[in-house]
Design a protein around this motif. Structure first.
Motif, PDB file in Angstrom:
ATOM      1  N   GLY A 160       0.822  -1.199   0.000  1.00  0.00           N
ATOM      2  CA  GLY A 160       0.000   0.000   0.000  1.00  0.00           C
ATOM      3  C   GLY A 160       0.857   1.249   0.000  1.00  0.00           C
ATOM      4  N   TYR A 161       0.441   2.227  -0.776  1.00  0.00           N
ATOM      5  CA  TYR A 161       1.149   3.501  -0.862  1.00  0.00           C
ATOM      6  C   TYR A 161       0.112   4.617  -0.800  1.00  0.00           C
ATOM      7  CZ  TYR A 161       4.489   0.267  -3.022  1.00  0.00           C
ATOM      8  OH  TYR A 161       5.297  -0.806  -3.297  1.00  0.00           O
ATOM      9  N   ASP A 210      -1.770  15.034  -1.761  1.00  0.00           N
ATOM     10  CA  ASP A 210      -1.565  16.037  -2.805  1.00  0.00           C
ATOM     11  C   ASP A 210      -2.366  17.272  -2.424  1.00  0.00           C
ATOM     12  OD1 ASP A 210      -1.468  17.600  -5.100  1.00  0.00           O
ATOM     13  OD2 ASP A 210      -1.457  15.882  -6.438  1.00  0.00           O
ATOM     14  N   PRO A 211      -1.733  18.405  -2.172  1.00  0.00           N
ATOM     15  CA  PRO A 211      -2.492  19.588  -1.733  1.00  0.00           C
ATOM     16  C   PRO A 211      -3.470  20.101  -2.769  1.00  0.00           C
ATOM     17  CG  PRO A 211      -0.215  20.173  -2.218  1.00  0.00           C
ATOM     18  CD  PRO A 211      -0.284  18.685  -2.270  1.00  0.00           C
ATOM     19  N   ALA A 212      -3.304  19.714  -4.046  1.00  0.00           N
ATOM     20  CA  ALA A 212      -4.225  20.170  -5.077  1.00  0.00           C
ATOM     21  C   ALA A 212      -5.410  19.236  -5.255  1.00  0.00           C
ATOM     22  CB  ALA A 212      -3.491  20.316  -6.414  1.00  0.00           C
ATOM     23  N   ARG A 213      -5.321  18.002  -4.762  1.00  0.00           N
ATOM     24  CA  ARG A 213      -6.368  17.015  -5.018  1.00  0.00           C
ATOM     25  C   ARG A 213      -6.907  16.378  -3.739  1.00  0.00           C
ATOM     26  NH1 ARG A 213      -6.023  14.114  -9.928  1.00  0.00           N
ATOM     27  NH2 ARG A 213      -5.720  12.140  -8.860  1.00  0.00           N
ATOM     28  N   GLU A 233      -4.112  10.389  -2.118  1.00  0.00           N
ATOM     29  CA  GLU A 233      -4.025   9.407  -3.189  1.00  0.00           C
ATOM     30  C   GLU A 233      -3.548   8.075  -2.614  1.00  0.00           C
ATOM     31  OE1 GLU A 233      -1.422  10.993  -6.095  1.00  0.00           O
ATOM     32  OE2 GLU A 233      -2.793  12.576  -6.750  1.00  0.00           O
ATOM     33  N   TYR A 234      -4.124   6.987  -3.125  1.00  0.00           N
ATOM     34  CA  TYR A 234      -3.773   5.642  -2.679  1.00  0.00           C
ATOM     35  C   TYR A 234      -3.430   4.783  -3.886  1.00  0.00           C
ATOM     36  CZ  TYR A 234      -6.434   7.161   1.440  1.00  0.00           C
ATOM     37  OH  TYR A 234      -6.922   7.862   2.505  1.00  0.00           O
ATOM     38  N   LEU A 239      -6.802   4.902  -6.007  1.00  0.00           N
ATOM     39  CA  LEU A 239      -7.953   5.588  -5.436  1.00  0.00           C
ATOM     40  C   LEU A 239      -7.551   7.005  -5.064  1.00  0.00           C
ATOM     41  CD1 LEU A 239      -7.901   2.454  -4.038  1.00  0.00           C
ATOM     42  CD2 LEU A 239     -10.198   3.196  -3.448  1.00  0.00           C
ATOM     43  N   LEU A 240      -8.560   7.858  -4.940  1.00  0.00           N
ATOM     44  CA  LEU A 240      -8.356   9.248  -4.538  1.00  0.00           C
ATOM     45  C   LEU A 240      -9.469   9.662  -3.593  1.00  0.00           C
ATOM     46  CD1 LEU A 240      -6.945  12.045  -4.833  1.00  0.00           C
ATOM     47  CD2 LEU A 240      -8.526  12.494  -6.713  1.00  0.00           C
ATOM     48  N   ARG A 241      -9.061  10.145  -2.431  1.00  0.00           N
ATOM     49  CA  ARG A 241     -10.029  10.737  -1.499  1.00  0.00           C
ATOM     50  C   ARG A 241      -9.943  12.252  -1.676  1.00  0.00           C
ATOM     51  NH1 ARG A 241     -12.076   8.514   3.173  1.00  0.00           N
ATOM     52  NH2 ARG A 241     -10.352   7.035   3.333  1.00  0.00           N
ATOM     53  N   PRO A 242     -10.853  12.853  -2.475  1.00  0.00           N
ATOM     54  CA  PRO A 242     -10.689  14.272  -2.825  1.00  0.00           C
ATOM     55  C   PRO A 242     -10.949  15.181  -1.640  1.00  0.00           C
ATOM     56  CG  PRO A 242     -12.766  13.437  -3.682  1.00  0.00           C
ATOM     57  CD  PRO A 242     -12.048  12.253  -3.094  1.00  0.00           C
TER      58      PRO A 242
END
Length: 747
Positions: free
Chosen positions: A432-433, A437-440, A443-444, A468-471
């Motif tokens: 897992g990584y 990202d301060p703009a989005r 991120e996973y 995946l992205l948790r916005p």
């Protein structure tokens, strides 16, 4: 013949020529009418009072231009006048005169305060700026997290009258709209807030579900209290003088009907269900009706649902409306994404310009190696990016819940995409990584070992990588306790005998940074004697410190530098603070300093703002300069082609030459800001404070060789040694020093 041919050629342009000639003539006439035969009005206007001047017009205009040039007025403070610090208001909206949009008042009773009122608070309280509960019960027990106002009289007319009086007295100047409801009403809070945002605040409005009075005309209507009603601020201001008269003249068993009659009799205003194109929609819930099976348009579009007989039904209604709102939001997102995908074809980049997910900003693009965002590696049990610098630590708390939610979301999305052909079951997380990202957002990247099951029951293990992205969602302001910059700070300086020589430099810095600008701060010197120091007949090791303190008191009249003498064989911060804590009130704000601390106005203000009584203690991370022997002074401009220098101290001026750099010392924690009451509670283990650690650019410490006491614990001694060694210089400077030493030894 020639004349006729010329006229034929000019005939299409004759209207244009005539129009230009007429326009120029009228313009000249207008200028002559305005100016007349007198002096130039512009020259007269900019001249001195007394009429036209006998100067050349060009000279006069040049002098007038001087009045419009900005003048920089330097700040000057008379040293003979006492310094007075300007205190701002608590909130900026007080200075601007702005108001909050909506206040919600809930009428409750003795029987339903702990049931229905609590359900209302849990479902809608986080949507409104303020939610108040009004009851006629005297001495009502207030549930946790609720603001209850007790009037002491349960008569309906009296309860409504006192509620309106309380709203006018305490909140009439702070809110534009007031929504009054009962505790057996479920309110769709986002829709109600949107309704209040679309209505004009400058009109007298009484909005709700209209009901007719018994025996009255069709024009006389009141708003049903079970479905709630909206009152404008201007209407409340006009109604307030008539409340006493209405309470004595109007008899009614229903508070909503009493209010309707009072408004009609005193102001001639009745209830309306529609205003400025906005319709107030409500739904009457039948008895034993299941909210999950209700799908009528009146229910789906309702602002309020009534009656709600029990708290469980309130939560079921909230679940139903939340699911509907979530489905509508997802549908709108899909429509917007489809529109963005269609419009992207028309852009210069084409489909290559689309970022994933569609509609969110593209990933952050670093411009140098210092801006590269790193990924944190984790498994289901451990994370390999720890706050204390350890290479591996257990995955627990919020981080564990975050990873578990990401894995469950990934599995849910895979099943939604491939069902019914395939059904996936998680076996374990391989890798897992994640990164922020301060703009989005967060991120996973997950490597999952899955078991795929077909429709026929065949099973097979698969390893798949998903992203995946948790916005970032809507930014919300968290409620925090009120702090002010006017709080007095009590600096505490523990001094060992070995540190006595450095104390005069601290006192001079204290005078320049605190006493000179007249900061609201005091200083207490805690003189720590050893078991055999400062006894009878022995010289006082702190004699120079006391003399320097007396000199400051003489230079700054009205200043009092207190000092306390403590004798301890193995002093510790806790034991020393116990002595100081007993000498000060519980509301004292302590700033624990060291002899190398250089306090200033900015540092003290951040201490005041970040140390919150009963909530938070602040331990700043100071900037430690490197050793001047390893880090010589930097020239104003480096040679061409030179690489980047280590970071300079905050606020340094490179033109004057500054040390090569330094570092924020995360190992040191001797400086801190906290309240005395919080310290006493922590000592008694009665409360757990949030410890806030942040870099403080205003705290810059010069390099000095500091001894680490062998009496410290193993962890504290290791941190002290690590702080001293890391403060010698940057890795490049240490490498150069080692290389030069090896070269010298070899020769």
């Amino acid at each position: 013949m020639r004349l006729s041919s010329v006229l034929a050629l000019l005939q299409p342009a004759l209207p244009l020529i005539l129009g230009l000639s007429l326009g120029c003539s009228l313009s000249l006439l207008r200028v002559s009418w305005i100016q007349g035969e007198g002096e130039d009005p512009c020259v007269v206007a900019v001249g001195e009072p007394g009429g036209p001047q006998n100067l050349d017009s060009g000279t006069q205009l040049d002098q007038s231009d001087e009045d419009f040039k900005p003048r920089i007025v330097p700040y000057y403070r008379d040293p003979n006048k006492p310094y007075k610090k300007v205190l701002r208001t608590r909130y900026i909206q007080t200075e601007l005169g702005s108001r909050e949009r909506l206040l919600v008042a809930v009428l409750t009773s003795r029987a339903t305060l702990s049931t229905l009122a609590v359900a209302v608070n849990r479902t809608v309280a986080h949507h409104f700026p303020r939610l108040l509960y009004f009851t006629g019960q005297r001495g009502a027990r207030t549930p946790a997290g609720m603001q209850v106002v007790s009037h002491g009289d349960e008569r309906p007319a009296w309860l409504m009258s006192e509620t309106l009086r309380h709203l006018h007295t305490h909140f009439g100047a702070d809110y534009d709209w007031f929504f009054v409801m009962q505790d057996d009403t479920y309110v769709q809070a986002p829709r109600l807030a949107a309704l209040a945002g679309h209505l004009s605040i400058n009109q007298d409005l009484y909005l709700g579900r209209t009901e007719e009075f018994i025996g009255a005309g069709e024009q006389a209507r009141y708003c049903h209290g079970g479905f709630g009603y909206l009152l404008s601020r201007s209407l409340l201001l006009r109604l307030w003088p008539h409340l006493d008269g209405c309470r004595g003249d109007i008899l009614s068993a229903r508070p909503d009907e009493w209010l309707g009659r009072c408004l009609i009799d005193s102001l001639g205003i009745g209830c309306v269900s529609q205003h400025q194109g906005q319709q107030y929609r409500s739904f009457e819930l039948a008895k034993n009706r299941d909210p999950e099976k209700e799908g009528s348009s009146a229910f789906l579009s309702a602002f309020a649902v009534h009656p709600v007989s029990e708290g469980t039904l309130m939560y079921r209604l909230h679940k139903r409306f939340s699911a509907l709102e979530l489905e509508r939001t997802y549908s709108e997102i899909e429509q917007l994404q489809a529109q963005i995908r269609n419009l992207t074809v028309l852009t210069p980049e084409g489909e290559a310009g689309l970022s994933w997910p569609i509609g969110l900003p593209a990933p952050f693009t670093p411009h140098s190696r210092f801006e590269v965002l790193g990924w944190d590696y984790f498994t289901e049990q451990h994370t390999f990016s720890c706050a204390d610098g350890a290479p591996k630590c257990p995955l627990q708390g919020a981080s564990r819940a975050d990873v578990g939610d990401a894995v469950e979301t990934a599995l849910e999305q895979l099943n939604r995409r491939y069902q019914p052909r395939l059904r996936f079951q998680k076996q374990r997380l391989l890798n897992g990584y994640r990164r922020f990202d301060p703009a989005r957002g967060m991120e996973y990247t997950l490597d999952l070992l899955l078991e795929a099951v077909t429709q026929r029951g065949h099973r097979r293990s698969l390893a798949r990588r998903v992203s995946l992205l948790r916005p970032l969602s809507r930014v919300e302001i968290l409620p925090m306790p009120y702090v002010t910059e006017a709080t007095r700070v009590q600096l505490v300086l523990p001094l060992l005998v070995a540190e006595a020589a450095a104390a005069p430099a601290f006192l001079e810095a204290f005078a320049a940074g605190v006493l000179e600008p007249r900061e609201h701060a005091l200083l207490t010197l805690l003189l720590v004697y050893g078991p055999r120091e400062g006894g009878r007949g022995a010289p006082d090791p702190f004699l120079g410190v006391k003399a320097a303190a007396a000199e400051l008191e003489r230079r700054y009249p009205g200043t009092r530098l207190a000092w306390l003498a403590v004798r301890a064989e193995a002093p510790s911060q806790v034991r020393l603070l116990d002595v100081v804590s007993k000498k000060h009130p519980v509301d004292t704000l302590f700033f624990l300093a060291t002899v190398w601390t250089r306090p200033g106005p900015e540092v003290l203000n951040r201490c005041r703002m970040n140390a919150i009584s009963g909530w938070q203690a602040f331990f700043p991370v100071h900037f430690q300069e490197f050793s001047p022997a390893l880090a010589p002074q930097r020239s104003p401009q480096g040679p061409p082609g030179a690489g980047p220098d280590p970071p300079s101290p905050p606020g340094a001026e490179p033109a004057r030459g500054a040390p090569v750099g330094g570092r924020f010392d995360r190992q040191a924690s001797a400086e801190g800001c906290f309240y005395n009451a919080d310290y006493l509670a922590a000592r008694a283990r009665l409360a757990g404070l949030h410890l806030f650690r942040a870099v403080e650019p205003g705290l810059v410490q010069k390099f000095s060789v500091r001894d680490c006491s062998p009496r410290l614990s193993e962890e504290l001694y290791h941190r002290c040694r690590l702080s001293t060694l890391e403060g010698l210089g940057a890795r490049a400077q240490l490498a150069v020093a080692l290389f030069e030493q090896e070269q010298a030894n070899s020769t």
